[in-house]
Design a protein around this motif. Structure first.
Motif, PDB file in Angstrom:
ATOM      1  N   GLU A  78       0.803  -1.138  -0.131  1.00 51.43           N
ATOM      2  CA  GLU A  78       0.060   0.438  -0.197  1.00 51.43           C
ATOM      3  C   GLU A  78       1.155   0.968   0.055  1.00 51.43           C
ATOM      4  O   GLU A  78       2.526   1.450   0.494  1.00 51.43           O
ATOM      5  N   LEU A  79      -0.025   2.244  -0.526  1.00 53.09           N
ATOM      6  CA  LEU A  79       0.850   3.580  -0.892  1.00 53.09           C
ATOM      7  C   LEU A  79      -0.078   3.978   0.291  1.00 53.09           C
ATOM      8  O   LEU A  79      -0.571   4.314  -0.014  1.00 53.09           O
ATOM      9  N   ARG A  80       1.112   4.684   1.652  1.00 58.03           N
ATOM     10  CA  ARG A  80       1.080   5.564   2.428  1.00 58.03           C
ATOM     11  C   ARG A  80       1.549   7.249   2.138  1.00 58.03           C
ATOM     12  O   ARG A  80       2.310   7.013   2.629  1.00 58.03           O
ATOM     13  N   ILE A  81       0.499   7.593   1.440  1.00 55.47           N
ATOM     14  CA  ILE A  81       0.745   9.619   1.448  1.00 55.47           C
ATOM     15  C   ILE A  81       0.341  10.644   2.401  1.00 55.47           C
ATOM     16  O   ILE A  81      -0.989  10.419   3.015  1.00 55.47           O
ATOM     17  N   ARG A  82       1.192  11.557   2.593  1.00 52.96           N
ATOM     18  CA  ARG A  82       1.144  12.833   3.807  1.00 52.96           C
ATOM     19  C   ARG A  82       2.656  13.512   3.353  1.00 52.96           C
ATOM     20  O   ARG A  82       2.647  13.375   2.773  1.00 52.96           O
TER      21      ARG A  82
END
Length: 676
Positions: A670-674
């Motif tokens: 998963e890509l966790r974008i912040r």
């Protein structure tokens, strides 16, 4: 296991075999929907599958567009306008508008025109007693009129029939005697619940779904058998719970809104794997953005839902808000010269201008293509080549004083703001702080648009799951088989009512046991609940827990205590001195099914980092052309960090990080974008 999600633009197919996830996306054939499903099933290899789980918006789209067969509505004499009156509620935008009319009312596009709504002389009392016997001669006269109108189906909803169904059952027999073997739905079987309009509208929708899905199901089942499939064909309901296709066709109103609900279930399942329990889910496809919410790992489920404003269906459903914001959303200029994005959509036919299939109006897809976000040679897994020149021509043709750069820039930002508004509205309705929630971006266009929404809604992060373009279909292989039943009976919950309540639950559970296949009877769990209210209230608190076993005086006391706890949780108040009235009693027979498993991603060797394959120019996002790194998602490893601006490509979707963001790759890819 195979899951199929039939959307208005694409049909998504996923297969789970030996721990491997395989995916296929094909264009939806809007005229013969099963053809696209069978084409995808053949491509992915359906012959060896044990289950084929299906969800579709085909029936929903038929109601919204009014491409409906001609049906009749029979009710108690004097009540035939119940379908026009509705609940008399207006939306906010209609409160001060004297010309506002319901979309389904007689002044607009009624589901059943008034001349096909007929009153029958009969009347039952609220406790099920017969006040006026069913006048069979009068009924036959009305049915002969309908025979001359060539109706294809009949919905029957008599006043108070949920307490006593004898008149409805006899009227159904008369319909078959006079009109032949046509689909007939009676409210006492479809939705034996109080509140006449919701019961009537649900019964009408059930007839439409019978006419929409009966032949479709037969063709689909036959086509699958020709492909060598010998397993179980299951349909998803409005809460994305699965039921055998033959059982689903008994009351097909429950599958009218199945497709969008699957994405919520998929989000909840994946969130449990990565430790994210609070989610705002945004499924951005070609036509719409479907927004839902998961709190503490559980989707928010309602006892009813609206197909259109005030058009009610009595079915358990994941609460979903749909807005016209997808990849196919049309960019137009209104009468005031303002640029708008949506709610109209180019759909699959003719599609965006860049498809080269005859579309001449620009869409969000054309916008992102011109910006450089979409690869014209790699769209839809490389199956389609897009033409940027056609996108440019479509924007040039807009009747606007804006410059070309402004048209593209404004189209992107307006589309982003439309989605942000929908997400914030859902959070406000439920009284939650978006900062405590993660945005889950899926659907083919979700990862491309949602990261730009992050700063507007102030959510904690954006999560792009694996296979986002087919993530809703993955929800269909993350669901259990669930057979449900419900009954309304206004009952004060006292010790004296225990025997009556016990009979209600016993009869529902016996009926559900009969529906189970032999192989499932040893793997079933019965879950009871009830909708109750304080005596004198007009609304209910739903899904209050009910103990297993015999309902005796102690069980009634537990039900009352559970109600007060649930009421306090929802309203913040307790009124234990007031008696509690049971309104609707519910049972679910849950057969646990295998769930999709997401493989873990290996980490990159120490000292190495993810490197872009090339640098792309991103135009129209700011006044300057931005250099963005392009990455292939298949090359990323757990723990990798990708700084924005960046474009992350995969076969059926594209993730776009705006400047000031960073994506971290999780253990399951998963890509966790912040914010950086």
């Amino acid at each position: 296991m195979i899951g199929v999600d039939v959307g208005g633009t694409f049909t998504d197919v996923v297969a789970i075999a030996d721990g491997e996830i395989r995916t296929v996306k094909v264009s939806t054939d809007v005229r013969t929907t099963e053809r696209g499903v069978l084409r995808g099933a053949e491509e992915i290899g359906v012959a060896d599958s044990a289950v084929f789980n299906h969800a579709s918006t085909h029936g929903l789209n038929a109601i919204i567009t009014r491409r409906l067969p001609k049906i009749a509505f029979l009710t108690t004499l004097g009540h035939r306008d119940i379908l026009d009156i509705g609940r008399t509620w207006r939306p906010v935008e209609g409160l001060m508008n004297p010309s506002w009319r319901r979309s389904y009312g007689d002044a607009n596009q009624p589901l059943v025109p008034r001349y096909l709504r007929r009153g029958i002389r009969e009347r039952l009392t609220a406790d099920g007693g017969i006040l006026i016997q069913l006048d069979e001669d009068h009924a036959r006269e009305e049915l002969r009129i309908l025979r001359g109108c060539n109706v294809e189906g009949v919905a029957i909803c008599l006043i108070n029939a949920y307490v006593n169904n004898h008149h409805e059952e006899r009227l159904r027999q008369l319909v078959h005697e006079e009109l032949g073997d046509i689909p007939v739905s009676i409210s006492s079987e479809v939705s034996p619940l109080a509140k006449e309009f919701a019961r009537a509208s649900t019964t009408v929708v059930d007839v439409f779904m019978r006419l929409t899905y009966d032949e479709y199901t037969r063709r689909l089942d036959s086509g699958l058998q020709e492909l060598g499939f010998t397993g179980d064909l299951n349909f998803a309901d409005c809460a994305a719970q699965l039921v055998r296709s033959d059982v689903a066709m008994e009351h097909p109103f429950r599958i009218v809104f199945a497709g969008p609900a699957a994405g919520t279930v998929s989000s909840a399942h994946f969130g449990s794997l990565i430790g994210a329990g609070n989610l705002l889910c945004a499924d951005v496809g070609g036509t719409s953005c479907d927004i839902s919410m998961v709190t503490e790992g559980r989707p928010f489920v309602n006892t009813t839902f609206e197909l259109e404003h005030d058009l009610i269906v009595n079915a358990l459903s994941n609460e979903i808000s749909s807005i016209g914001a997808g990849g196919g959303s049309l960019v137009t200029i209104n009468a005031a010269g303002e640029l708008k994005v949506g709610p109209g959509s180019a759909g699959a036919d003719p599609g965006p201008a860049c498809y080269g299939l005859g579309g001449t109006q620009p869409t969000t897809t054309d916008t992102c293509l011109l910006m450089g976000i979409i690869d014209p040679d790699g769209f839809a897994g490389g199956r389609m080549k897009l033409n940027p020149d056609l996108s440019r021509q479509a924007f040039d043709a807009l009747d606007s004083k804006l410059s070309f750069d402004q048209r593209v820039s404004y189209a992107f930002n307006i589309g982003i703001n439309n989605i942000a508004e929908g997400v914030v509205n859902i959070a406000i309705q439920h009284g939650v702080d978006p900062r405590d929630y993660s945005l889950v971006a899926f659907g083919a266009a979700g990862p491309m648009l949602l990261p730009a929404v992050l700063d507007l809604v102030h959510a904690a992060e954006v999560i792009v799951p694996p296979h986002p373009g087919l993530f809703s279909a993955l929800g269909l292989v993350s669901s259990d088989l669930v057979y449900a039943d419900s009954r309304s009976a206004y009952t004060l919950l006292t010790a004296e009512a225990a025997e009556q309540v016990d009979k209600v639950y016993h009869s529902m559970e016996e009926r559900l046991r009969e529906r189970l296949q032999e192989k499932d009877r040893g793997n079933v769990t019965f879950v009871r609940s009830f909708d109750g209210r304080l005596a004198g209230q007009t609304w209910e608190t739903p899904f209050v827990g009910v103990p297993d076993g015999e309902i005796d005086a102690d069980a009634i006391a537990t039900m009352v205590a559970n109600f007060h706890d649930a009421y306090a949780e929802r309203s913040g108040n307790r009124f234990e001195a007031l008696p509690v009235q049971g309104v609707t009693y519910r049972v679910q027979a849950v057969v646990r099914a295998d769930k999709v498993e997401y493989p873990t991603l290996p980490e990159r060797p120490a000292g190495e980092s993810a490197e872009p394959t090339r640098t792309l120019p991103i135009r129209y996002l700011t006044d300057e052309v931005l250099d963005a790194g392009e990455y292939q998602r298949s090359d990323l490893r757990a723990g990798d960090r990708v700084p924005g601006p960046a474009v992350i490509r995969e076969p059926l979707s594209t993730t776009f990080l705006v400047p000031g963001q960073v994506a971290t790759v999780g253990a399951h890819g998963e890509l966790r974008i912040r914010k950086a």
